[in-house]
Enzyme design. Structure first.
Site, PDB file in Angstrom:
ATOM      1  N   HIS A  24      -1.543  -5.228 -10.368  1.00 61.25           N
ATOM      2  CA  HIS A  24      -2.465  -4.387  -9.609  1.00 61.25           C
ATOM      3  C   HIS A  24      -2.496  -4.924  -8.187  1.00 61.25           C
ATOM      4  O   HIS A  24      -2.859  -6.079  -7.968  1.00 61.25           O
ATOM      5  CB  HIS A  24      -3.863  -4.415 -10.218  1.00 61.25           C
ATOM      6  CG  HIS A  24      -4.807  -3.498  -9.527  1.00 61.25           C
ATOM      7  ND1 HIS A  24      -6.146  -3.739  -9.441  1.00 61.25           N
ATOM      8  CD2 HIS A  24      -4.611  -2.328  -8.875  1.00 61.25           C
ATOM      9  CE1 HIS A  24      -6.740  -2.763  -8.769  1.00 61.25           C
ATOM     10  NE2 HIS A  24      -5.815  -1.904  -8.413  1.00 61.25           N
ATOM     11  N   LYS A  73      -5.947 -12.449  -6.596  1.00 62.10           N
ATOM     12  CA  LYS A  73      -7.256 -11.998  -7.067  1.00 62.10           C
ATOM     13  C   LYS A  73      -7.787 -12.892  -8.183  1.00 62.10           C
ATOM     14  O   LYS A  73      -8.993 -12.943  -8.390  1.00 62.10           O
ATOM     15  CB  LYS A  73      -7.171 -10.562  -7.584  1.00 62.10           C
ATOM     16  CG  LYS A  73      -6.865  -9.526  -6.527  1.00 62.10           C
ATOM     17  CD  LYS A  73      -6.875  -8.156  -7.194  1.00 62.10           C
ATOM     18  CE  LYS A  73      -6.334  -7.067  -6.342  1.00 62.10           C
ATOM     19  NZ  LYS A  73      -6.375  -5.777  -7.035  1.00 62.10           N
ATOM     20  N   GLN A  90       4.948 -13.264  -6.370  1.00 68.93           N
ATOM     21  CA  GLN A  90       5.297 -13.369  -4.957  1.00 68.93           C
ATOM     22  C   GLN A  90       6.684 -12.778  -4.706  1.00 68.93           C
ATOM     23  O   GLN A  90       6.883 -12.000  -3.773  1.00 68.93           O
ATOM     24  CB  GLN A  90       5.273 -14.820  -4.470  1.00 68.93           C
ATOM     25  CG  GLN A  90       5.735 -14.922  -3.029  1.00 68.93           C
ATOM     26  CD  GLN A  90       5.881 -16.326  -2.494  1.00 68.93           C
ATOM     27  OE1 GLN A  90       5.994 -16.480  -1.307  1.00 68.93           O
ATOM     28  NE2 GLN A  90       5.888 -17.362  -3.306  1.00 68.93           N
TER      29      GLN A  90
END
Length: 179
Positions: A24, A73, A90
């Site tokens: 997400h 997050k 990443q």
């Protein structure tokens, strides 16, 4: 037709996959010299416990362009979650940004003038680095696409919400939806 990059800030979101390996990603795109640059630099300079924004790289010492700030997050916990966050996600985000440039969503000639902030969810229960990479690649490019195209439209949102809101963590009951 005006360029979407005439705007100060573009915002997009994408959710790809299911379960522990879903990605997400929320994206903010803006030009250097504007509010996104201020936010980008501030976030980089003010990490908090468990949330350390960092530059997304294609390879060590080769940052992706437009320069992209990866903001996790979820605090990286287990060894696998750390590898998924700083490694697979990443790399997926870097490739997703490269894909967006290759598709013309982000103009290559403007890459040095644009900045991206990406808030990325990597589930602490992640269990497959390759799936995490693929999902993040698609979510990164998808979030850029949404930002650049201004999608979803209000009509798209109303159509999607005709049966009520839902997300991977909660779907309200019919009773909860009544006013």
């Amino acid at each position: 037709m005006s360029s979407p990059f005439a705007a100060t800030t573009l915002i997009g979101e994408s959710f790809v996959g299911a379960g522990a390996n879903a990605a997400h990603t929320n994206i903010v795109i803006g030009r250097k010299g504007g509010p996104v640059e201020t936010a980008w630099a501030t976030a980089l300079a003010t990490p908090s416990a468990g949330h350390v924004p960092f530059m997304t790289v294609v390879r060590p010492s080769v940052p992706v362009k437009p320069l992209t700030l990866f903001v996790n997050k979820a605090a990286a916990g287990s060894e696998l979650h750390q590898r998924a966050t700083w490694g697979a996600a990443q790399a997926g985000l870097a490739q997703g940004v490269l894909d967006a440039v290759e598709e013309g969503l982000l103009p290559a000639e403007a890459a040095d003038d644009l900045l991206i902030i990406a808030a990325v969810w990597v589930n602490p229960e992640v269990d497959d680095l390759d799936v995490s990479f693929r999902n993040q690649r698609a979510a990164g490019c998808g979030a850029v696409r949404a930002a650049v195209t201004g999608s979803p439209t209000v009509a798209d949102i109303h159509d999607a919400a005709k049966d009520g809101p839902a997300n991977p963590f909660y779907t309200p009951s019919a009773e909860a939806l009544t006013r």
